[in-house]
Design a protein around this motif. Structure first.
Motif, PDB file in Angstrom:
ATOM      1  N   THR A   1       0.830  -1.211   0.000  1.00 50.81           N
ATOM      2  CA  THR A   1       0.000   0.000   0.000  1.00 50.81           C
ATOM      3  C   THR A   1       0.859   1.254   0.000  1.00 50.81           C
ATOM      4  O   THR A   1       0.578   2.225  -0.715  1.00 50.81           O
ATOM      5  N   PHE A   2       1.936   1.244   0.790  1.00 49.59           N
ATOM      6  CA  PHE A   2       2.827   2.401   0.858  1.00 49.59           C
ATOM      7  C   PHE A   2       3.511   2.644  -0.484  1.00 49.59           C
ATOM      8  O   PHE A   2       3.609   3.792  -0.947  1.00 49.59           O
ATOM      9  N   LEU A   3       3.975   1.587  -1.132  1.00 52.49           N
ATOM     10  CA  LEU A   3       4.629   1.743  -2.431  1.00 52.49           C
ATOM     11  C   LEU A   3       3.651   2.270  -3.483  1.00 52.49           C
ATOM     12  O   LEU A   3       4.000   3.138  -4.290  1.00 52.49           O
ATOM     13  N   PHE A   4       2.432   1.757  -3.463  1.00 52.51           N
ATOM     14  CA  PHE A   4       1.441   2.248  -4.422  1.00 52.51           C
ATOM     15  C   PHE A   4       1.061   3.696  -4.111  1.00 52.51           C
ATOM     16  O   PHE A   4       0.778   4.483  -5.031  1.00 52.51           O
ATOM     17  N   THR A   5       1.052   4.060  -2.828  1.00 54.60           N
ATOM     18  CA  THR A   5       0.804   5.461  -2.462  1.00 54.60           C
ATOM     19  C   THR A   5       1.877   6.369  -3.033  1.00 54.60           C
ATOM     20  O   THR A   5       1.586   7.445  -3.585  1.00 54.60           O
ATOM     21  N   LEU A   6       3.144   5.956  -2.922  1.00 53.44           N
ATOM     22  CA  LEU A   6       4.236   6.754  -3.471  1.00 53.44           C
ATOM     23  C   LEU A   6       4.127   6.865  -4.994  1.00 53.44           C
ATOM     24  O   LEU A   6       4.379   7.937  -5.567  1.00 53.44           O
ATOM     25  N   LEU A   7       3.764   5.759  -5.645  1.00 53.59           N
ATOM     26  CA  LEU A   7       3.622   5.793  -7.102  1.00 53.59           C
ATOM     27  C   LEU A   7       2.521   6.773  -7.514  1.00 53.59           C
ATOM     28  O   LEU A   7       2.706   7.589  -8.440  1.00 53.59           O
ATOM     29  N   THR A   8       1.387   6.704  -6.826  1.00 54.18           N
ATOM     30  CA  THR A   8       0.288   7.626  -7.125  1.00 54.18           C
ATOM     31  C   THR A   8       0.684   9.064  -6.823  1.00 54.18           C
ATOM     32  O   THR A   8       0.357   9.988  -7.581  1.00 54.18           O
ATOM     33  N   LEU A   9       1.404   9.259  -5.721  1.00 55.13           N
ATOM     34  CA  LEU A   9       1.837  10.597  -5.347  1.00 55.13           C
ATOM     35  C   LEU A   9       2.762  11.202  -6.402  1.00 55.13           C
ATOM     36  O   LEU A   9       2.685  12.402  -6.698  1.00 55.13           O
ATOM     37  N   PHE A  10       3.627  10.380  -6.979  1.00 58.88           N
ATOM     38  CA  PHE A  10       4.517  10.866  -8.030  1.00 58.88           C
ATOM     39  C   PHE A  10       3.721  11.411  -9.219  1.00 58.88           C
ATOM     40  O   PHE A  10       3.999  12.502  -9.727  1.00 58.88           O
ATOM     41  N   PHE A  11       2.703  10.673  -9.651  1.00 62.73           N
ATOM     42  CA  PHE A  11       1.920  11.136 -10.796  1.00 62.73           C
ATOM     43  C   PHE A  11       1.095  12.367 -10.445  1.00 62.73           C
ATOM     44  O   PHE A  11       0.866  13.234 -11.305  1.00 62.73           O
ATOM     45  N   ILE A  12       0.628  12.464  -9.198  1.00 62.55           N
ATOM     46  CA  ILE A  12      -0.105  13.664  -8.803  1.00 62.55           C
ATOM     47  C   ILE A  12       0.822  14.872  -8.810  1.00 62.55           C
ATOM     48  O   ILE A  12       0.446  15.960  -9.284  1.00 62.55           O
ATOM     49  N   PHE A  13       2.036  14.718  -8.297  1.00 61.47           N
ATOM     50  CA  PHE A  13       2.994  15.820  -8.342  1.00 61.47           C
ATOM     51  C   PHE A  13       3.315  16.212  -9.787  1.00 61.47           C
ATOM     52  O   PHE A  13       3.398  17.391 -10.115  1.00 61.47           O
ATOM     53  N   ARG A  14       3.503  15.231 -10.622  1.00 67.41           N
ATOM     54  CA  ARG A  14       3.903  15.528 -12.002  1.00 67.41           C
ATOM     55  C   ARG A  14       2.779  16.193 -12.793  1.00 67.41           C
ATOM     56  O   ARG A  14       3.014  17.139 -13.559  1.00 67.41           O
ATOM     57  N   ASP A  15       1.561  15.706 -12.625  1.00 71.20           N
ATOM     58  CA  ASP A  15       0.433  16.206 -13.425  1.00 71.20           C
ATOM     59  C   ASP A  15      -0.606  16.898 -12.547  1.00 71.20           C
ATOM     60  O   ASP A  15      -1.784  16.958 -12.924  1.00 71.20           O
ATOM     61  N   GLY A  16      -0.182  17.440 -11.405  1.00 77.44           N
ATOM     62  CA  GLY A  16      -1.136  17.965 -10.444  1.00 77.44           C
ATOM     63  C   GLY A  16      -1.965  19.127 -10.962  1.00 77.44           C
ATOM     64  O   GLY A  16      -3.180  19.182 -10.733  1.00 77.44           O
ATOM     65  N   GLU A  17      -1.345  20.064 -11.662  1.00 76.60           N
ATOM     66  CA  GLU A  17      -2.092  21.223 -12.145  1.00 76.60           C
ATOM     67  C   GLU A  17      -3.154  20.805 -13.157  1.00 76.60           C
ATOM     68  O   GLU A  17      -4.292  21.296 -13.136  1.00 76.60           O
ATOM     69  N   TRP A  18      -2.788  19.897 -14.057  1.00 73.99           N
ATOM     70  CA  TRP A  18      -3.768  19.414 -15.028  1.00 73.99           C
ATOM     71  C   TRP A  18      -4.898  18.650 -14.339  1.00 73.99           C
ATOM     72  O   TRP A  18      -6.085  18.815 -14.673  1.00 73.99           O
ATOM     73  N   LEU A  19      -4.551  17.812 -13.357  1.00 69.29           N
ATOM     74  CA  LEU A  19      -5.567  17.057 -12.630  1.00 69.29           C
ATOM     75  C   LEU A  19      -6.515  17.980 -11.872  1.00 69.29           C
ATOM     76  O   LEU A  19      -7.734  17.764 -11.861  1.00 69.29           O
ATOM     77  N   ALA A  20      -5.955  19.027 -11.238  1.00 67.01           N
ATOM     78  CA  ALA A  20      -6.793  19.965 -10.496  1.00 67.01           C
ATOM     79  C   ALA A  20      -7.749  20.695 -11.438  1.00 67.01           C
ATOM     80  O   ALA A  20      -8.937  20.880 -11.122  1.00 67.01           O
TER      81      ALA A  20
END
Length: 358
Positions: free
Chosen positions: A163-182
């Motif tokens: 779960t922690f590793l998948f959280t980090l993976l998801t967090l990376f994509f949110i950081f990278r594409d956060g403005e577009w996602l928001a």
């Protein structure tokens, strides 16, 4: 098929696909939730970090930010694990001696008013006597029971690591594409809910950040103050106990379990005055944190009375586990905002009140 029928079909198909997708990723929803909470809480700092980034692209800064958060999370757990491994041998030796020779009664036990003599007699007859070979004084610590619990803990630990590793993976994509996602999320909310969609989203974001500040920062402060108190009182492993108190203080009513346990440990060692001092200090710190600091930090961000914040936290923990610490107040804040948008503004003028009563 008419246009209205096609529209209803698209809505039904979208709802079915949404339910199917939710069912597919159900096991990973906690990881997704934690990634969103961490991203929302750390986004202002990440924006400042991006402003000083000199390179091109978003992949490298997102990767570095994710790695930094992983280190911040892992270091305390590693320190606690190392300290626990150091103490494991001493605890095992204590159980062996208690099983073989009995547990000596503390001197202060017989001096307790009213119940002291009875407790002392019970202790001498049960705990102070050596145990017959083959009989375990502590059945929960039998080797077969320990092996069973070790397997369960190992399985749970593997699940938490995934779960922690998948959280980090998801967090990376949110950081990278956060403005577009928001941007996409706000547009979708505006289409579904209307003009209030953006206000609703911002209210939930402010609620998550305020709850994080009120729970985590205040909890760390409680742990630091009580950790110093533990050290002054002479409690063993004061730093470790202070860290555990900080973690427990992030959960409502969790801190008393820790500092009362430390007080009981001090009393068992004969330091009754120190135990009383830790108990008083703990309740004073808890009173200030729960009645002054947290209502200001959480209630000010969510625009909610602290009673609703507390209900959101407790109900969120009951429903979603630890993730509910942040989701509960956010849901309550969104609900109150929707209620305020639907209901007319409150008017308590004398004429209105009089007309209502008549």
């Amino acid at each position: 098929m008419t246009q209205q029928g096609q529209k209803l079909t698209r809505i039904a198909l979208a709802a079915a696909l949404f339910v199917l997708a939710l069912w597919t990723v159900w096991a990973f929803l906690p990881a997704l939730g934690w990634a969103v909470v961490i991203a929302i809480a750390s986004w202002p700092a990440y924006r400042r970090y991006l402003a000083h980034w000199r390179g091109d692209g978003r992949t490298a800064p997102a990767l570095l930010a994710t790695a930094a958060i992983a280190i911040l999370v892992l270091i305390p757990f590693l320190l606690l694990a190392i300290e626990a491994m150091r103490d494991a041998r001493a605890v095992a030796d204590w159980f062996i001696i208690a099983q073989r020779d009995g547990m000596p009664m503390p001197d202060w036990l017989a001096a307790l008013p009213l119940v002291g003599p009875r407790l002392a007699h019970w202790w001498q007859q049960t705990l102070a006597q050596p145990v017959v070979p083959g009989v375990h004084r502590f059945p929960a610590f039998d080797s077969s029971v320990i092996l069973l619990h070790t397997r369960k803990i190992g399985g749970a630990l593997i699940h938490r690591v995934i779960t922690f590793l998948f959280t980090l993976l998801t967090l990376f994509f949110i950081f990278r594409d956060g403005e577009w996602l928001a941007k996409q999320t706000l547009q979708a909310a505006e289409r579904v809910i209307g003009p209030s969609g953006e206000r609703l989203g911002m209210q939930m974001v402010r609620s998550i950040r305020g709850t994080l500040d009120g729970l985590v920062l205040v909890g760390l402060g409680e742990g630091a103050i009580l950790g110093v108190g533990y050290a002054i009182a002479g409690a063993p492993h004061a730093a470790l106990l202070g860290a555990l108190t900080a973690v427990a203080a992030m959960i409502p009513f969790g801190a008393p379990l820790l500092f009362l346990s430390v007080a009981a440990l001090l009393a068992a060692q004969g330091s009754v005055a120190a135990a009383i001092a830790i108990t008083v200090l703990g309740f004073v710190v808890l009173f200030i944190a729960d009645h002054f600091l947290r209502p200001i930090m959480i209630g000010g961000a969510t625009k909610l009375p602290f009673l609703w914040v507390l209900l959101g936290i407790l109900g969120g923990v009951e429903t979603f586990g630890l993730l509910g610490l942040f989701l509960g107040p956010a849901i309550m804040a969104a609900l109150v905002l929707l209620w305020q948008e639907v209901m007319p503004p409150r008017d308590d003028t004398p004429s209105q009140v009089g007309n209502y009563r008549s």
